[in-house]
Structures are given as C-alpha cells and as structure tokens.
Design an enzyme around this catalytic site. Sequence first.
Site, PDB file in Angstrom:
ATOM      1  N   VAL A  16       0.921  -1.258   0.022  1.00 43.18           N
ATOM      2  CA  VAL A  16       0.047   0.106   0.052  1.00 43.18           C
ATOM      3  C   VAL A  16       0.925   1.267  -0.098  1.00 43.18           C
ATOM      4  O   VAL A  16       0.542   2.134  -0.632  1.00 43.18           O
ATOM      5  CB  VAL A  16      -0.779  -0.051   1.294  1.00 43.18           C
ATOM      6  CG1 VAL A  16      -1.593   1.374   1.325  1.00 43.18           C
ATOM      7  CG2 VAL A  16      -2.071  -1.338   1.041  1.00 43.18           C
ATOM      8  N   TYR A  69      13.002   8.642  12.021  1.00 43.18           N
ATOM      9  CA  TYR A  69      11.760   9.434  12.596  1.00 43.18           C
ATOM     10  C   TYR A  69      11.998  11.049  12.611  1.00 43.18           C
ATOM     11  O   TYR A  69      11.187  11.655  12.697  1.00 43.18           O
ATOM     12  CB  TYR A  69      11.565   8.855  13.909  1.00 43.18           C
ATOM     13  CG  TYR A  69      10.388   7.641  13.637  1.00 43.18           C
ATOM     14  CD1 TYR A  69       9.236   7.658  13.001  1.00 43.18           C
ATOM     15  CD2 TYR A  69      11.133   6.095  13.853  1.00 43.18           C
ATOM     16  CE1 TYR A  69       8.447   6.668  12.773  1.00 43.18           C
ATOM     17  CE2 TYR A  69      10.296   5.056  13.480  1.00 43.18           C
ATOM     18  CZ  TYR A  69       8.885   5.058  13.115  1.00 43.18           C
ATOM     19  OH  TYR A  69       8.187   4.083  12.756  1.00 43.18           O
ATOM     20  N   GLN A  86      -2.829 -10.428   9.557  1.00 42.31           N
ATOM     21  CA  GLN A  86      -3.511 -11.457  10.549  1.00 42.31           C
ATOM     22  C   GLN A  86      -2.911 -12.913  10.651  1.00 42.31           C
ATOM     23  O   GLN A  86      -2.723 -13.305   9.584  1.00 42.31           O
ATOM     24  CB  GLN A  86      -4.991 -11.506  10.035  1.00 42.31           C
ATOM     25  CG  GLN A  86      -5.800 -12.159  11.101  1.00 42.31           C
ATOM     26  CD  GLN A  86      -7.351 -11.385  10.796  1.00 42.31           C
ATOM     27  OE1 GLN A  86      -7.631 -10.928   9.933  1.00 42.31           O
ATOM     28  NE2 GLN A  86      -8.288 -11.939  11.898  1.00 42.31           N
ATOM     29  N   ARG A  92     -10.024 -10.825  15.033  1.00 45.33           N
ATOM     30  CA  ARG A  92     -10.038  -9.302  14.585  1.00 45.33           C
ATOM     31  C   ARG A  92      -9.760  -8.436  15.687  1.00 45.33           C
ATOM     32  O   ARG A  92      -8.532  -7.421  15.215  1.00 45.33           O
ATOM     33  CB  ARG A  92     -11.306  -8.729  14.088  1.00 45.33           C
ATOM     34  CG  ARG A  92     -11.315  -7.699  12.938  1.00 45.33           C
ATOM     35  CD  ARG A  92     -12.428  -7.456  12.369  1.00 45.33           C
ATOM     36  NE  ARG A  92     -12.449  -6.259  11.583  1.00 45.33           N
ATOM     37  CZ  ARG A  92     -13.093  -5.166  12.514  1.00 45.33           C
ATOM     38  NH1 ARG A  92     -13.371  -5.324  13.656  1.00 45.33           N
ATOM     39  NH2 ARG A  92     -13.205  -4.083  11.901  1.00 45.33           N
ATOM     40  N   ASP A 152     -13.746   3.321  -1.271  1.00 45.02           N
ATOM     41  CA  ASP A 152     -15.047   2.704  -1.641  1.00 45.02           C
ATOM     42  C   ASP A 152     -15.819   3.861  -2.369  1.00 45.02           C
ATOM     43  O   ASP A 152     -16.715   3.199  -3.339  1.00 45.02           O
ATOM     44  CB  ASP A 152     -15.896   2.533  -0.138  1.00 45.02           C
ATOM     45  CG  ASP A 152     -14.865   2.012   0.873  1.00 45.02           C
ATOM     46  OD1 ASP A 152     -15.038   0.779   1.197  1.00 45.02           O
ATOM     47  OD2 ASP A 152     -13.808   2.494   1.117  1.00 45.02           O
ATOM     48  N   ARG A 155     -14.693   3.574  -5.895  1.00 48.16           N
ATOM     49  CA  ARG A 155     -15.351   2.200  -6.394  1.00 48.16           C
ATOM     50  C   ARG A 155     -16.954   2.516  -6.992  1.00 48.16           C
ATOM     51  O   ARG A 155     -17.342   2.095  -7.987  1.00 48.16           O
ATOM     52  CB  ARG A 155     -15.063   1.082  -5.501  1.00 48.16           C
ATOM     53  CG  ARG A 155     -13.924   0.653  -5.190  1.00 48.16           C
ATOM     54  CD  ARG A 155     -13.633  -0.453  -4.400  1.00 48.16           C
ATOM     55  NE  ARG A 155     -12.430  -0.838  -4.259  1.00 48.16           N
ATOM     56  CZ  ARG A 155     -11.880  -1.516  -2.959  1.00 48.16           C
ATOM     57  NH1 ARG A 155     -12.551  -1.418  -1.906  1.00 48.16           N
ATOM     58  NH2 ARG A 155     -10.598  -1.920  -3.051  1.00 48.16           N
ATOM     59  N   ARG A 157     -18.358   5.414  -7.581  1.00 49.53           N
ATOM     60  CA  ARG A 157     -18.695   6.229  -8.653  1.00 49.53           C
ATOM     61  C   ARG A 157     -18.221   5.717  -9.698  1.00 49.53           C
ATOM     62  O   ARG A 157     -18.905   5.985 -10.889  1.00 49.53           O
ATOM     63  CB  ARG A 157     -18.037   7.595  -8.240  1.00 49.53           C
ATOM     64  CG  ARG A 157     -18.400   8.291  -7.196  1.00 49.53           C
ATOM     65  CD  ARG A 157     -17.640   9.514  -6.872  1.00 49.53           C
ATOM     66  NE  ARG A 157     -17.489  10.474  -8.055  1.00 49.53           N
ATOM     67  CZ  ARG A 157     -16.606  11.409  -8.036  1.00 49.53           C
ATOM     68  NH1 ARG A 157     -15.925  11.625  -6.772  1.00 49.53           N
ATOM     69  NH2 ARG A 157     -16.765  12.384  -9.029  1.00 49.53           N
ATOM     70  N   HIS A 179     -15.206   1.715   7.048  1.00 46.12           N
ATOM     71  CA  HIS A 179     -14.598   1.228   6.105  1.00 46.12           C
ATOM     72  C   HIS A 179     -14.454  -0.330   6.330  1.00 46.12           C
ATOM     73  O   HIS A 179     -13.519  -0.728   6.880  1.00 46.12           O
ATOM     74  CB  HIS A 179     -13.118   1.625   5.757  1.00 46.12           C
ATOM     75  CG  HIS A 179     -12.369   0.800   4.768  1.00 46.12           C
ATOM     76  ND1 HIS A 179     -13.003   0.872   3.457  1.00 46.12           N
ATOM     77  CD2 HIS A 179     -11.378   0.181   4.987  1.00 46.12           C
ATOM     78  CE1 HIS A 179     -11.918  -0.023   2.605  1.00 46.12           C
ATOM     79  NE2 HIS A 179     -10.817  -0.148   3.484  1.00 46.12           N
ATOM     80  N   THR A 234      -5.029  -5.765  -1.779  1.00 47.59           N
ATOM     81  CA  THR A 234      -5.308  -4.363  -2.828  1.00 47.59           C
ATOM     82  C   THR A 234      -4.453  -3.261  -2.221  1.00 47.59           C
ATOM     83  O   THR A 234      -4.039  -3.408  -1.081  1.00 47.59           O
ATOM     84  CB  THR A 234      -6.708  -4.211  -2.370  1.00 47.59           C
ATOM     85  OG1 THR A 234      -6.867  -3.107  -1.365  1.00 47.59           O
ATOM     86  CG2 THR A 234      -7.735  -5.148  -2.113  1.00 47.59           C
TER      87      THR A 234
HETATM   88  P1  NAD Z   1       2.622  -5.019   3.761  1.00 45.31           P
HETATM   89  O1  NAD Z   1       2.754  -6.166   4.617  1.00 45.31           O
HETATM   90  O2  NAD Z   1       2.950  -5.177   2.396  1.00 45.31           O
HETATM   91  O3  NAD Z   1       3.301  -3.812   4.581  1.00 45.31           O
HETATM   92  C1  NAD Z   1       3.407  -3.322   5.794  1.00 45.31           C
HETATM   93  C2  NAD Z   1       4.486  -2.596   6.060  1.00 45.31           C
HETATM   94  O4  NAD Z   1       4.524  -2.412   7.318  1.00 45.31           O
HETATM   95  C3  NAD Z   1       5.579  -3.651   5.883  1.00 45.31           C
HETATM   96  O5  NAD Z   1       6.608  -3.074   5.081  1.00 45.31           O
HETATM   97  C4  NAD Z   1       6.171  -3.910   7.205  1.00 45.31           C
HETATM   98  O6  NAD Z   1       7.602  -4.002   7.516  1.00 45.31           O
HETATM   99  C5  NAD Z   1       5.900  -2.439   7.992  1.00 45.31           C
HETATM  100  N1  NAD Z   1       5.736  -2.329   9.534  1.00 45.31           N
HETATM  101  C6  NAD Z   1       5.278  -3.359  10.152  1.00 45.31           C
HETATM  102  N2  NAD Z   1       5.537  -3.051  11.357  1.00 45.31           N
HETATM  103  C7  NAD Z   1       6.188  -1.515  11.403  1.00 45.31           C
HETATM  104  C8  NAD Z   1       6.670  -0.793  12.399  1.00 45.31           C
HETATM  105  N3  NAD Z   1       6.510  -1.077  13.581  1.00 45.31           N
HETATM  106  N4  NAD Z   1       7.015   0.295  11.932  1.00 45.31           N
HETATM  107  C9  NAD Z   1       7.262   0.451  10.820  1.00 45.31           C
HETATM  108  N5  NAD Z   1       6.821  -0.157   9.712  1.00 45.31           N
HETATM  109  C10 NAD Z   1       6.251  -1.485   9.868  1.00 45.31           C
HETATM  110  O7  NAD Z   1       0.895  -4.609   3.870  1.00 45.31           O
HETATM  111  P2  NAD Z   1       0.115  -3.896   2.964  1.00 45.31           P
HETATM  112  O8  NAD Z   1      -0.517  -4.684   1.952  1.00 45.31           O
HETATM  113  O9  NAD Z   1       1.050  -2.682   2.345  1.00 45.31           O
HETATM  114  O10 NAD Z   1      -0.992  -3.066   3.814  1.00 45.31           O
HETATM  115  C11 NAD Z   1      -0.674  -2.356   4.705  1.00 45.31           C
HETATM  116  C12 NAD Z   1      -1.829  -1.907   5.362  1.00 45.31           C
HETATM  117  O11 NAD Z   1      -2.806  -0.784   4.806  1.00 45.31           O
HETATM  118  C13 NAD Z   1      -2.806  -3.057   6.076  1.00 45.31           C
HETATM  119  O12 NAD Z   1      -3.459  -2.904   7.489  1.00 45.31           O
HETATM  120  C14 NAD Z   1      -3.813  -3.054   5.146  1.00 45.31           C
HETATM  121  O13 NAD Z   1      -5.122  -3.925   5.607  1.00 45.31           O
HETATM  122  C15 NAD Z   1      -4.411  -1.498   4.781  1.00 45.31           C
HETATM  123  N6  NAD Z   1      -5.249  -1.233   3.503  1.00 45.31           N
HETATM  124  C16 NAD Z   1      -5.991  -0.552   3.794  1.00 45.31           C
HETATM  125  C17 NAD Z   1      -6.752  -0.186   2.617  1.00 45.31           C
HETATM  126  C18 NAD Z   1      -7.754   0.966   2.991  1.00 45.31           C
HETATM  127  O14 NAD Z   1      -8.661   1.324   2.304  1.00 45.31           O
HETATM  128  N7  NAD Z   1      -7.630   1.826   3.993  1.00 45.31           N
HETATM  129  C19 NAD Z   1      -6.860  -0.811   1.673  1.00 45.31           C
HETATM  130  C20 NAD Z   1      -6.184  -1.871   1.544  1.00 45.31           C
HETATM  131  C21 NAD Z   1      -5.141  -2.169   2.620  1.00 45.31           C
END
Ligand code: NAD
Length: 317
Positions: A16, A69, A86, A92, A152, A155, A157, A179, A234
């Site tokens: 993401v 940081y 997970q 959850r 969402d 999606r 629209r 969400h 996603t």
């Molecule tokens: P991912 O596993 O590819 O990436 C997560 C990253 O976070 C990894 O690089 C990991 O090293 C890093 N990380 C973990 N702990 C950390 C810490 N303490 N400090 C710094 N970095 C840390 O996961 P992703 O697919 O990129 O998803 C990331 C998040 O986005 C998930 O929670 C996912 O559910 C969420 N997401 C949100 C939406 C939305 O609509 N808001 C949509 C899709 C995914």
Amino acid sequence: MNTDKRKVVLIGTGMVGMSFAYAVVNQGGICNELVLIDVNKERANGEAMDLNHGLAFAKSNMRIYAGEYKDCKDADIVVIAAGVAQKDGETRLDLLQRNTEVFRSIISPVVKSGFDGIFLVATNPVDIMTRVTYELSRFGASRVIGTGTSLDTARLRYLLGDYFTVDPKNIHAYVIGEHGDSEFVPLSQVMLATKSVTEILEDDKNDYKIEDMESIEEQVRTSAYKIISAKRATYYGIGMAITRIVKAILGDENSVLTVSAKLCGEYESKNVFIGVPCIIGRNGVKEIVELSLTDSEKEKFQNSRQVLEDSFNGLEL
Ligand code: NAD
C-alpha cells in the site's frame, strides 16, 4: 529560493505504502520531498533506490530517500501504511491490538521529532487506527485523518458511471460509515449532475432499477474481498486514494472527500472516527459535510458507528 517545500513522510513501505509512493512520483508535482520509513530498513532503502531510478522518466523532480523518525520534524504530512498481517486463528480484535502496538512504536517517535503537520492513516481497520493515532498523538482532531471510505466512494462512482454511461466525475455519490462490512450508500444523496438518482429511477423504470443500485452497493462492499481472493491484497486503488487526499491537503484544495474524521455532534454522534464527506484543505479537515439522511439511512449510520465504538472499546490503549 524555493520556499514552497512540500514534504511527505511515508511510514510502512509495503504494497500500500509503495503504491502511494509510485503514484506520487508518476503524477508529479504533488510533493518535492518523500521520505520512506519502515521497520525493515533494508526494504525502505531498496524502495528508495528503485523509485529514484525512475525519476529520470518522471514529470517533476523530487528528493526521495529512506529516512529516520527525526525526518518527520519539518514534514507536512505523515502517511501511515504500516501494519501486521492477520495470523492463523487470530481474532480481529487480536490483530487490532497488535496493530495498536505497531502504532505505539510509530506515533511516539513521530511526535517526539517535533512533527506539527497532518497524520493520514491507511492501515486497517482504518477508522479505529485513525482514532488510535488521535489518542496517542494528542493532535487536534482536524489534523488526524484516515482514508475512510474514499476508495469505496471511488469504486461506487466508477460502477455508477458505468451503469448510467456517464463520466464518474459527474456522479456525486458517497459511501459512508465504517470502511468495512457496515458501510453503506445513502441512495437519497446520489446525484447524476444535479438530478437525484431516486428521481431517475422513478422516471425511467424500464432502463434503471433499484435492485441494480442494491447490487452496485453490494459490489462496492465486497470488492476488497474479491481482489484479495484473486491477488492476495489490494494496493493500487488505495495508493491512488492516499495520493488524492495528500494532493487535496498540500494544494489547499477544499475538496470534498470521504475520509475518516472525528465527529463532534455531526450525524448525532461524538468521538467516533468514521467515513463521512469532509472538506479537505491545508489544515486537514476544514469541515464535516452533514448529509440530509433519511430515517433508514440514519439507522444504518448509527449501526456502523456502534460497530466502530464496540471495536474501539475492546482495545487496551
Ligand atoms: P504489507 O505487509 O505489504 O506492508 C506493511 C509494512 O509495514 C511492511 O513493510 C512492514 O515492514 C511495515 N511495518 C510493520 N511494522 C512496522 C513498524 N512497527 N514500523 C514501521 N513499519 C512497520 O501490507 P500492505 O498490503 O501494504 O497493507 C498495509 C495496511 O494497509 C494493512 O493494514 C492493510 O489492511 C491496509 N489497507 C488499507 C486499505 C484502505 O482502504 N484503508 C486498503 C488496502 C489495505
């Protein structure tokens, strides 16, 4: 001297986070400094190198590097897309608790750096993680935003545009609430240009049907599940949604986007962070737009709010 510095720090350089970074580089002109931070420093370094190698083909130049940081000190926005996946058999709420620990390790050093900008959270469950960010940072609510139902809504629209054969830009419609599974579309508020869709359904019963609206709402609600089952995660869509919100903030656009924001009496609710249309500008949430919901839409909203309250109350902060 260029005083128009726009600096964004991305925490979490997974799928993401990097989809967001890639969209920023490709769209160009959004920010001129992008810092990548991840608990996996090697990964952040590699991602910075990879993006930098594409800069020669990008629309505008920018500084991209893997940072620390302390680099948040003079940032305008800190985007958080860090999270843990997970585990088998994990509830959850267990996942939520572990992500809260991840956020504790992030928010504290960001705040200590002297950061005085806007937090934008994408990590799921995004409404709860945004509230956790608010509680841990003690920032003003207008400066803590979650991506909410922005994806969402995009999606929705797109699907409505396809159904009515109209450019999605001329469809005004929102997905609101959590969400997640309790989100919903207030149909009474869906407009095609300035004509309400409920009126269109009434006027043109042969071509357009209420059942199709319900099916579109269901498609929106379940699309993340479908994408995850097809390709495990996603990321492009949410990466572009984060980019859109960042652009609205840095450009002081006053654009209406459905982000997760703290309600202070709007929608007869307080304290909860939930997806609602908000006017977004340089200082974050400028105003929450309160839609005139019907009684049954109000009920759906309260149900979604309760789901979020229950999740948050189960957390140990
Ligand atoms: P991912 O596993 O590819 O990436 C997560 C990253 O976070 C990894 O690089 C990991 O090293 C890093 N990380 C973990 N702990 C950390 C810490 N303490 N400090 C710094 N970095 C840390 O996961 P992703 O697919 O990129 O998803 C990331 C998040 O986005 C998930 O929670 C996912 O559910 C969420 N997401 C949100 C939406 C939305 O609509 N808001 C949509 C899709 C995914």
